[in-house]
Design an enzyme around this catalytic site. Structure first.
Site, PDB file in Angstrom:
ATOM      1  N   ASP A 384       0.738  -1.240  -0.020  1.00 13.12           N
ATOM      2  CA  ASP A 384      -0.079  -0.010   0.034  1.00 13.12           C
ATOM      3  C   ASP A 384       0.789   1.174  -0.068  1.00 13.12           C
ATOM      4  O   ASP A 384       2.106   1.149  -0.313  1.00 13.12           O
ATOM      5  CB  ASP A 384      -1.051   0.106   1.116  1.00 13.12           C
ATOM      6  CG  ASP A 384      -2.272   0.546   1.013  1.00 13.12           C
ATOM      7  OD1 ASP A 384      -2.156   1.520   0.588  1.00 13.12           O
ATOM      8  OD2 ASP A 384      -3.355   0.276   1.436  1.00 13.12           O
ATOM      9  N   ASP A 498      -5.882   3.376  -6.972  1.00 16.86           N
ATOM     10  CA  ASP A 498      -6.726   3.708  -5.942  1.00 16.86           C
ATOM     11  C   ASP A 498      -7.068   5.151  -5.951  1.00 16.86           C
ATOM     12  O   ASP A 498      -6.457   5.734  -6.551  1.00 16.86           O
ATOM     13  CB  ASP A 498      -6.096   3.247  -4.781  1.00 16.86           C
ATOM     14  CG  ASP A 498      -6.973   3.270  -3.490  1.00 16.86           C
ATOM     15  OD1 ASP A 498      -8.269   3.200  -3.553  1.00 16.86           O
ATOM     16  OD2 ASP A 498      -6.702   3.190  -2.400  1.00 16.86           O
ATOM     17  N   GLU A 501     -11.798   8.231  -7.925  1.00 21.01           N
ATOM     18  CA  GLU A 501     -13.080   8.588  -8.272  1.00 21.01           C
ATOM     19  C   GLU A 501     -13.076   9.993  -9.023  1.00 21.01           C
ATOM     20  O   GLU A 501     -14.286  10.120  -9.710  1.00 21.01           O
ATOM     21  CB  GLU A 501     -13.848   8.770  -6.636  1.00 21.01           C
ATOM     22  CG  GLU A 501     -14.152   7.392  -6.241  1.00 21.01           C
ATOM     23  CD  GLU A 501     -12.896   6.699  -5.532  1.00 21.01           C
ATOM     24  OE1 GLU A 501     -12.802   5.263  -5.681  1.00 21.01           O
ATOM     25  OE2 GLU A 501     -11.989   7.579  -5.167  1.00 21.01           O
ATOM     26  N   ARG A 571     -10.217   0.830  -8.211  1.00 20.93           N
ATOM     27  CA  ARG A 571     -11.410   1.017  -7.240  1.00 20.93           C
ATOM     28  C   ARG A 571     -12.585   1.713  -7.976  1.00 20.93           C
ATOM     29  O   ARG A 571     -13.583   1.126  -7.844  1.00 20.93           O
ATOM     30  CB  ARG A 571     -10.830   1.939  -6.128  1.00 20.93           C
ATOM     31  CG  ARG A 571     -12.121   2.128  -4.827  1.00 20.93           C
ATOM     32  CD  ARG A 571     -11.580   2.696  -3.867  1.00 20.93           C
ATOM     33  NE  ARG A 571     -11.418   4.070  -3.712  1.00 20.93           N
ATOM     34  CZ  ARG A 571     -11.014   4.670  -2.593  1.00 20.93           C
ATOM     35  NH1 ARG A 571     -10.787   4.272  -1.480  1.00 20.93           N
ATOM     36  NH2 ARG A 571     -10.979   6.335  -2.787  1.00 20.93           N
ATOM     37  N   ASP A 587     -13.004  -0.536   0.705  1.00 22.38           N
ATOM     38  CA  ASP A 587     -12.613  -0.414   1.956  1.00 22.38           C
ATOM     39  C   ASP A 587     -13.610  -0.986   3.053  1.00 22.38           C
ATOM     40  O   ASP A 587     -14.204  -0.191   3.780  1.00 22.38           O
ATOM     41  CB  ASP A 587     -12.122   0.814   2.442  1.00 22.38           C
ATOM     42  CG  ASP A 587     -10.849   1.360   1.646  1.00 22.38           C
ATOM     43  OD1 ASP A 587     -10.263   0.670   0.976  1.00 22.38           O
ATOM     44  OD2 ASP A 587     -10.846   2.475   1.573  1.00 22.38           O
ATOM     45  N   HIS A 645      -6.228  -8.311   2.511  1.00 23.04           N
ATOM     46  CA  HIS A 645      -5.657  -6.945   2.753  1.00 23.04           C
ATOM     47  C   HIS A 645      -6.445  -6.393   3.773  1.00 23.04           C
ATOM     48  O   HIS A 645      -7.505  -6.659   4.124  1.00 23.04           O
ATOM     49  CB  HIS A 645      -6.097  -6.247   1.418  1.00 23.04           C
ATOM     50  CG  HIS A 645      -5.741  -4.897   1.638  1.00 23.04           C
ATOM     51  ND1 HIS A 645      -4.313  -4.403   2.109  1.00 23.04           N
ATOM     52  CD2 HIS A 645      -6.318  -3.528   1.385  1.00 23.04           C
ATOM     53  CE1 HIS A 645      -4.213  -3.080   1.852  1.00 23.04           C
ATOM     54  NE2 HIS A 645      -5.381  -2.552   1.691  1.00 23.04           N
TER      55      HIS A 645
END
Length: 905
Positions: A384, A498, A501, A571, A587, A645
């Site tokens: 990450d 990630d 959006e 994502r 998440d 994860h």
């Protein structure tokens, strides 16, 4: 065209939802009926008839004023379409009637007020009238004109309606401004050059269903508000993502918002992606689908009529309607428009391990070594954002992760792979000349600009950031160069994108939200949207496309860097995303509820053409328990994308972190997955080739069995493997539904002969229930520590015989990583059959990869009598037979690249 004229001039001929005829003839004899798309003109009546009703309504209300209360009350509650859907507004009778709508409060209704609108459209609310209609090469084009001004500003008076019959199973209907261009999604739909034929349906056809009926509520088309409603032929509605909900949507006054958003998966919230596609199972067992190609903020209102209303604040109404009639075919037809998913690398289907909070490359490395020490299968290790220096993309923390290049080299030596995270936000606070990604991006002008033409500055993990504009081709080259520079230091194999959006921890930007029309639309669906792209289209139009555009740029870069199939998990997603990436469900939390929610999430993305999907196994946030993580590892072993994860500051949840018993159970679950990878890989090939689903809802295989329509606690891999996980704490049993037919226990071959029933099964903590559907042949392989090893191991073929003693299966095999292997012919394809007590393997296409693999064991479930003799390619062979009717033939050592025959008598 006489029937066309009649349908558009006589409102009494418009069918109600589910009605069987329009002008006295059975629907199966009408080219212009609304229930079947195969002939092309068949859907037009639903849309054009609706327009005609609105026209007549306009004349009536223009003469009579406010609708009378008695007529309003007479409208059934479930058919009341909301005339005042604005949020955070107390709707009064004065506000409602100012729009010419009915107002009936709870005291005047039947008492059922839960979601029923008080303000709703009267039967004949004014809308558009249809003008001239002309035939085109693929269909029709006409014009719609509004006679009375609507209540939203900048109402568009003249619209163009085009209807194209693109295939026998697909209709394309577009409504747009007739005089000015509007935002349209740049989706690359394969061109259609031949007009679909118009077959008549036999009278015996059971499908007499109105697919769309737009006559119940008005059409709106203003600059920033578009709305159209339809009755649905049943309440069995699926799709419409991304939301956390049951797989089967609730139509009890349920509104779904579509605006890509960084929010942990929570019920009743719009989440990371946008997929305005739905599938409906009709009462006959047939299915159809509808896709609205629109990237602006929108919502879909569901009500128990059953009915659905689309509302969006921009773009056009661009609909594709898919006939099916099988639900599998609906999804295939949808993907013919948006594109089939990419073929993943074989290693991408192995087990992946990650966490935010390893702390150092050495700690990450030790976790990998622990997995090896316990011989637990693992193909990929991830990191990450903590590997970065100050959370900045394309950097490595030299103190904590200085050994990262050596760790990646070690992974490669052991046949394993490395995947790293990238966020789109590029730090903008570094001194000039110290951070190449920002300096070079600023020089090339690749960042999203604000309304003043300067890079818009938001805030994500590095702090203040600029956002790459992936709609700009120059950005793709800059992105490639950044990846290339980093790859020369850390030779990663895949990328995890990630926060795309795109996420912003600020409200709009460092300058806040502007007061422009894009940030304050009349219908308040859109969050602050001051970002402006450098091209001609505002972020207002592109926000929901951001994750897709980044995935496309990343896939292109990876192909150029590695010259192999790219592996990307994103994502944020949008239709056609499956061509470039997979998806994880975000998440989630370490809870039993979140584990259960992962199944409908996974099944929904199967509908959306993104088969490479899974949830964070054992949960991302919070601390898991050993029992929960054990059950979740069993379930997660059957996610198409399988990754454990979790977040920082929580206890570790990789398999070596648990007790020997739990660790062993997790290992066994992963070994089952690795055994089944040849079958899973073949399913992905079918998804890539023709749009099949991989993880599949039960009703896709049993569309006539209504009991399967609401099942989202079980699922299938393909057509043949049923997965029934334990989703509750403290139990050693599970109840699963078995559709009618024979089902065989995967492990033992024991038979379940179901009449279509729920069965209680033993499920101790070290066991996940798997059953093979009759008539299925599964190619399996001895598991290894990783796919590099397992791919060379001998195979075992499992044949589960049907009631007439037949079975079928296939196997797709290539090198697991080359680009366009199928198109180039660099693959093997085998078909397996059982008939008349004979198993045959036919090689339909072969390449050198298959010569390295042998078939060692054949197991046949459901052999009714013990054979007296078994022959392999005509030669007598030893065998074993168990009383539960399982025949096993071992030590075969047959080459996968050559056909063979095994017979028992």
């Amino acid at each position: 065209m006489k029937s066309y004229q009649k349908l558009t001039t006589d409102s009494t001929q418009v069918p109600e939802a589910g009605e069987d005829n329009v002008d006295g003839r059975p629907l199966c004899h009408q080219k212009l009926s609304a229930w079947w798309l195969g002939g092309g003109l068949l859907m037009v009546a639903a849309l054009l008839s609706g327009v005609t009703v609105w026209v007549l309504g306009q004349i009536w209300w223009s003469q009579h004023g406010t609708p009378p209360l008695a007529k309003c009350v007479s409208i059934p509650e479930d058919l009341r379409f909301d005339c005042y859907p604005e949020r955070n507004t107390v709707v009064t009778q004065e506000l409602c009637e100012a729009r010419g709508c009915c107002f009936v409060d709870s005291e005047q209704s039947s008492g059922s007020t839960n979601g029923v609108p008080w303000c709703f459209y009267p039967p004949d609310f004014p809308s558009y009238t249809l003008g001239s209609v002309n035939e085109t090469e693929l269909g029709l084009v006409g014009f719609l004109t509004r006679k009375a001004k609507a209540y939203y500003p900048k109402d568009i008076e003249k619209l163009q309606l085009s209807v194209e019959f693109e295939t026998d199973t697909r209709l394309h209907v577009k409504i747009t401004d007739a005089t000015s261009p509007r935002n349209e999604v740049p989706l690359e739909v394969p061109p259609v050059t031949k007009k679909a034929e118009t077959p008549y349906i036999p009278l015996s056809s059971p499908r007499r269903t109105v697919l769309l009926n737009t006559t119940m509520a008005p059409l709106f088309f203003a600059d920033q508000f578009l709305q159209i409603s339809t009755l649905l032929p049943s309440s069995y509605l699926y799709g419409l993502g991304e939301h956390r909900s049951n797989f089967l949507h609730s139509l009890e006054w349920n509104t779904l918002t579509f605006w890509a958003r960084d929010v942990p998966p929570t019920e009743s919230f719009n989440l990371y992606g946008v997929h305005p596609f739905y599938l409906v199972m009709e009462k006959t067992g047939a299915a159809h689908g509808v896709f609205l190609l629109n990237s602006n903020a929108m919502e879909v209102a569901l009500q128990p009529a059953p009915a659905l209303t689309w509302r969006t604040i921009g773009g056009v109404l661009d609909f594709y309607i898919f006939l099916g009639p099988d639900p599998n075919l609906v999804v295939q037809q949808y993907q013919q428009v948006i594109g089939f998913p990419a073929m993943p690398p074989y290693w991408g289907l192995g087990f992946h391990l990650c966490r935010w909070g390893y702390g150092s490359s050495n700690e990450t490395w030790e976790t990998v070594k622990a997995m090896r020490n316990f011989q637990i299968p693992q193909d990929a290790q991830w990191n990450d954002i903590d590997y970065m220096e100050g959370y900045r993309d394309f950097t490595v923390d030299s103190q904590k992760f200085g050994a990262l290049p050596q760790m990646v080299e070690d992974l490669h030596k052991h046949g394993q792979y490395y995947v790293m995270i990238l966020d789109p936000g590029i730090s903008s606070t570094q001194p000039p000349g110290s951070y190449w990604p920002y300096d070079e991006g600023l020089k090339r002008g690749v960042f999203i600009n604000n309304t003043q033409g300067e890079p818009l500055i938001g805030k994500v993990w590095p702090g203040l950031t600029a956002y790459p504009d992936f709609s700009n081709p120059d950005t793709h080259q800059w992105w490639l160069e950044n990846l290339n520079r980093f790859h020369s230091i850390v030779p990663f194999d895949g990328i995890w994108i990630d926060m795309n959006e795109p996420s912003d921890f600020m409200d709009g930007s460092s300058e806040g939200c502007s007061q422009g029309k894009l940030d304050n639309p009349p219908y308040g669906l859109n969050p602050c949207s001051t970002r402006e792209s450098i091209g001609t289209s505002a972020h207002y139009n592109l926000h929901n496309l951001y994750g897709l555009m980044e995935a496309k740029a990343t896939a292109s870069a990876l192909i150029k860097l590695r010259e192999k199939r790219p592996f990307i998990i994103s994502r944020s997603t949008f239709p056609s995303q499956g061509k470039y990436s997979g998806h994880w469900l975000g998440d989630n939390r370490s809870s039993w509820k979140d584990m259960a929610w992962s199944i409908p999430g996974m099944l929904s993305f199967s509908l959306f053409g993104i088969p490479l999907v899974g949830a964070d196994i054992c949960g991302f946030s919070g601390s898991t328990s050993e029992e929960l993580c054990t059950r979740w590892m069993q379930l997660g072993a059957f996610y198409p994308f399988s990754r454990n994860h979790n977040t920082q500051d929580e206890k570790a949840q990789d398999p070596p972190a648990f007790s020997p018993a739990a660790r062993t159970t997790m290992k066994e679950a992963l070994e089952i997955r690795y055994s089944l990878l040849p079958y899973l890989y073949s399913l992905f090939h079918r998804a890539h080739l023709q749009g099949d689903t991989v993880a599949r809802p039960l009703f896709f295989e049993f569309p006539k069995d209504v009991a399967t329509y609401s099942i989202d606690k079980q699922f299938l891999w393909g057509r043949g493997l049923l997965v029934t996980p334990v989703l509750d704490p403290g139990v050693d049993w599970v109840v699963g539904y078995f559709p009618r037919g024979l089902w065989y226990d995967y492990y033992t071959g024991s038979l379940v002969n179901s009449s279509g029933e729920n069965l209680k099964m033993a499920a101790p903590l070290d066991h996940i229930n798997l059953h093979i559907r009759e008539g299925t042949i599964l190619p399996t392989q001895k598991p290894g520590c990783c796919t590099v090893i397992s791919r060379g191991n001998p195979m075992r073929l499992i044949a589960a015989l049907s009631q007439n003693a037949n079975a079928w299966g296939d196997l797709y095999w290539d090198d697991g990583e080359s680009l366009d292997a199928f198109a180039k012919g660099d693959y093997s394809y085998l078909v397996f059959n059982v008939t008349q007590n004979t198993f045959t393997s036919a090689v339909l296409h072969s390449n050198v990869e298959a010569t390295h693999v042998t078939v060692d064991v054949l197991t046949v479930y459901g052999v009714g009598e013990e054979p007296k003799i078994v022959t392999v390619n005509g030669k007598e062979w030893p065998f074993s037979y168990l009383t539960n009717q399982v025949l096993t033939v071992s030590d075969l050592q047959l080459s996968l690249s050559q056909g063979f025959s095994i017979q028992w008598k």
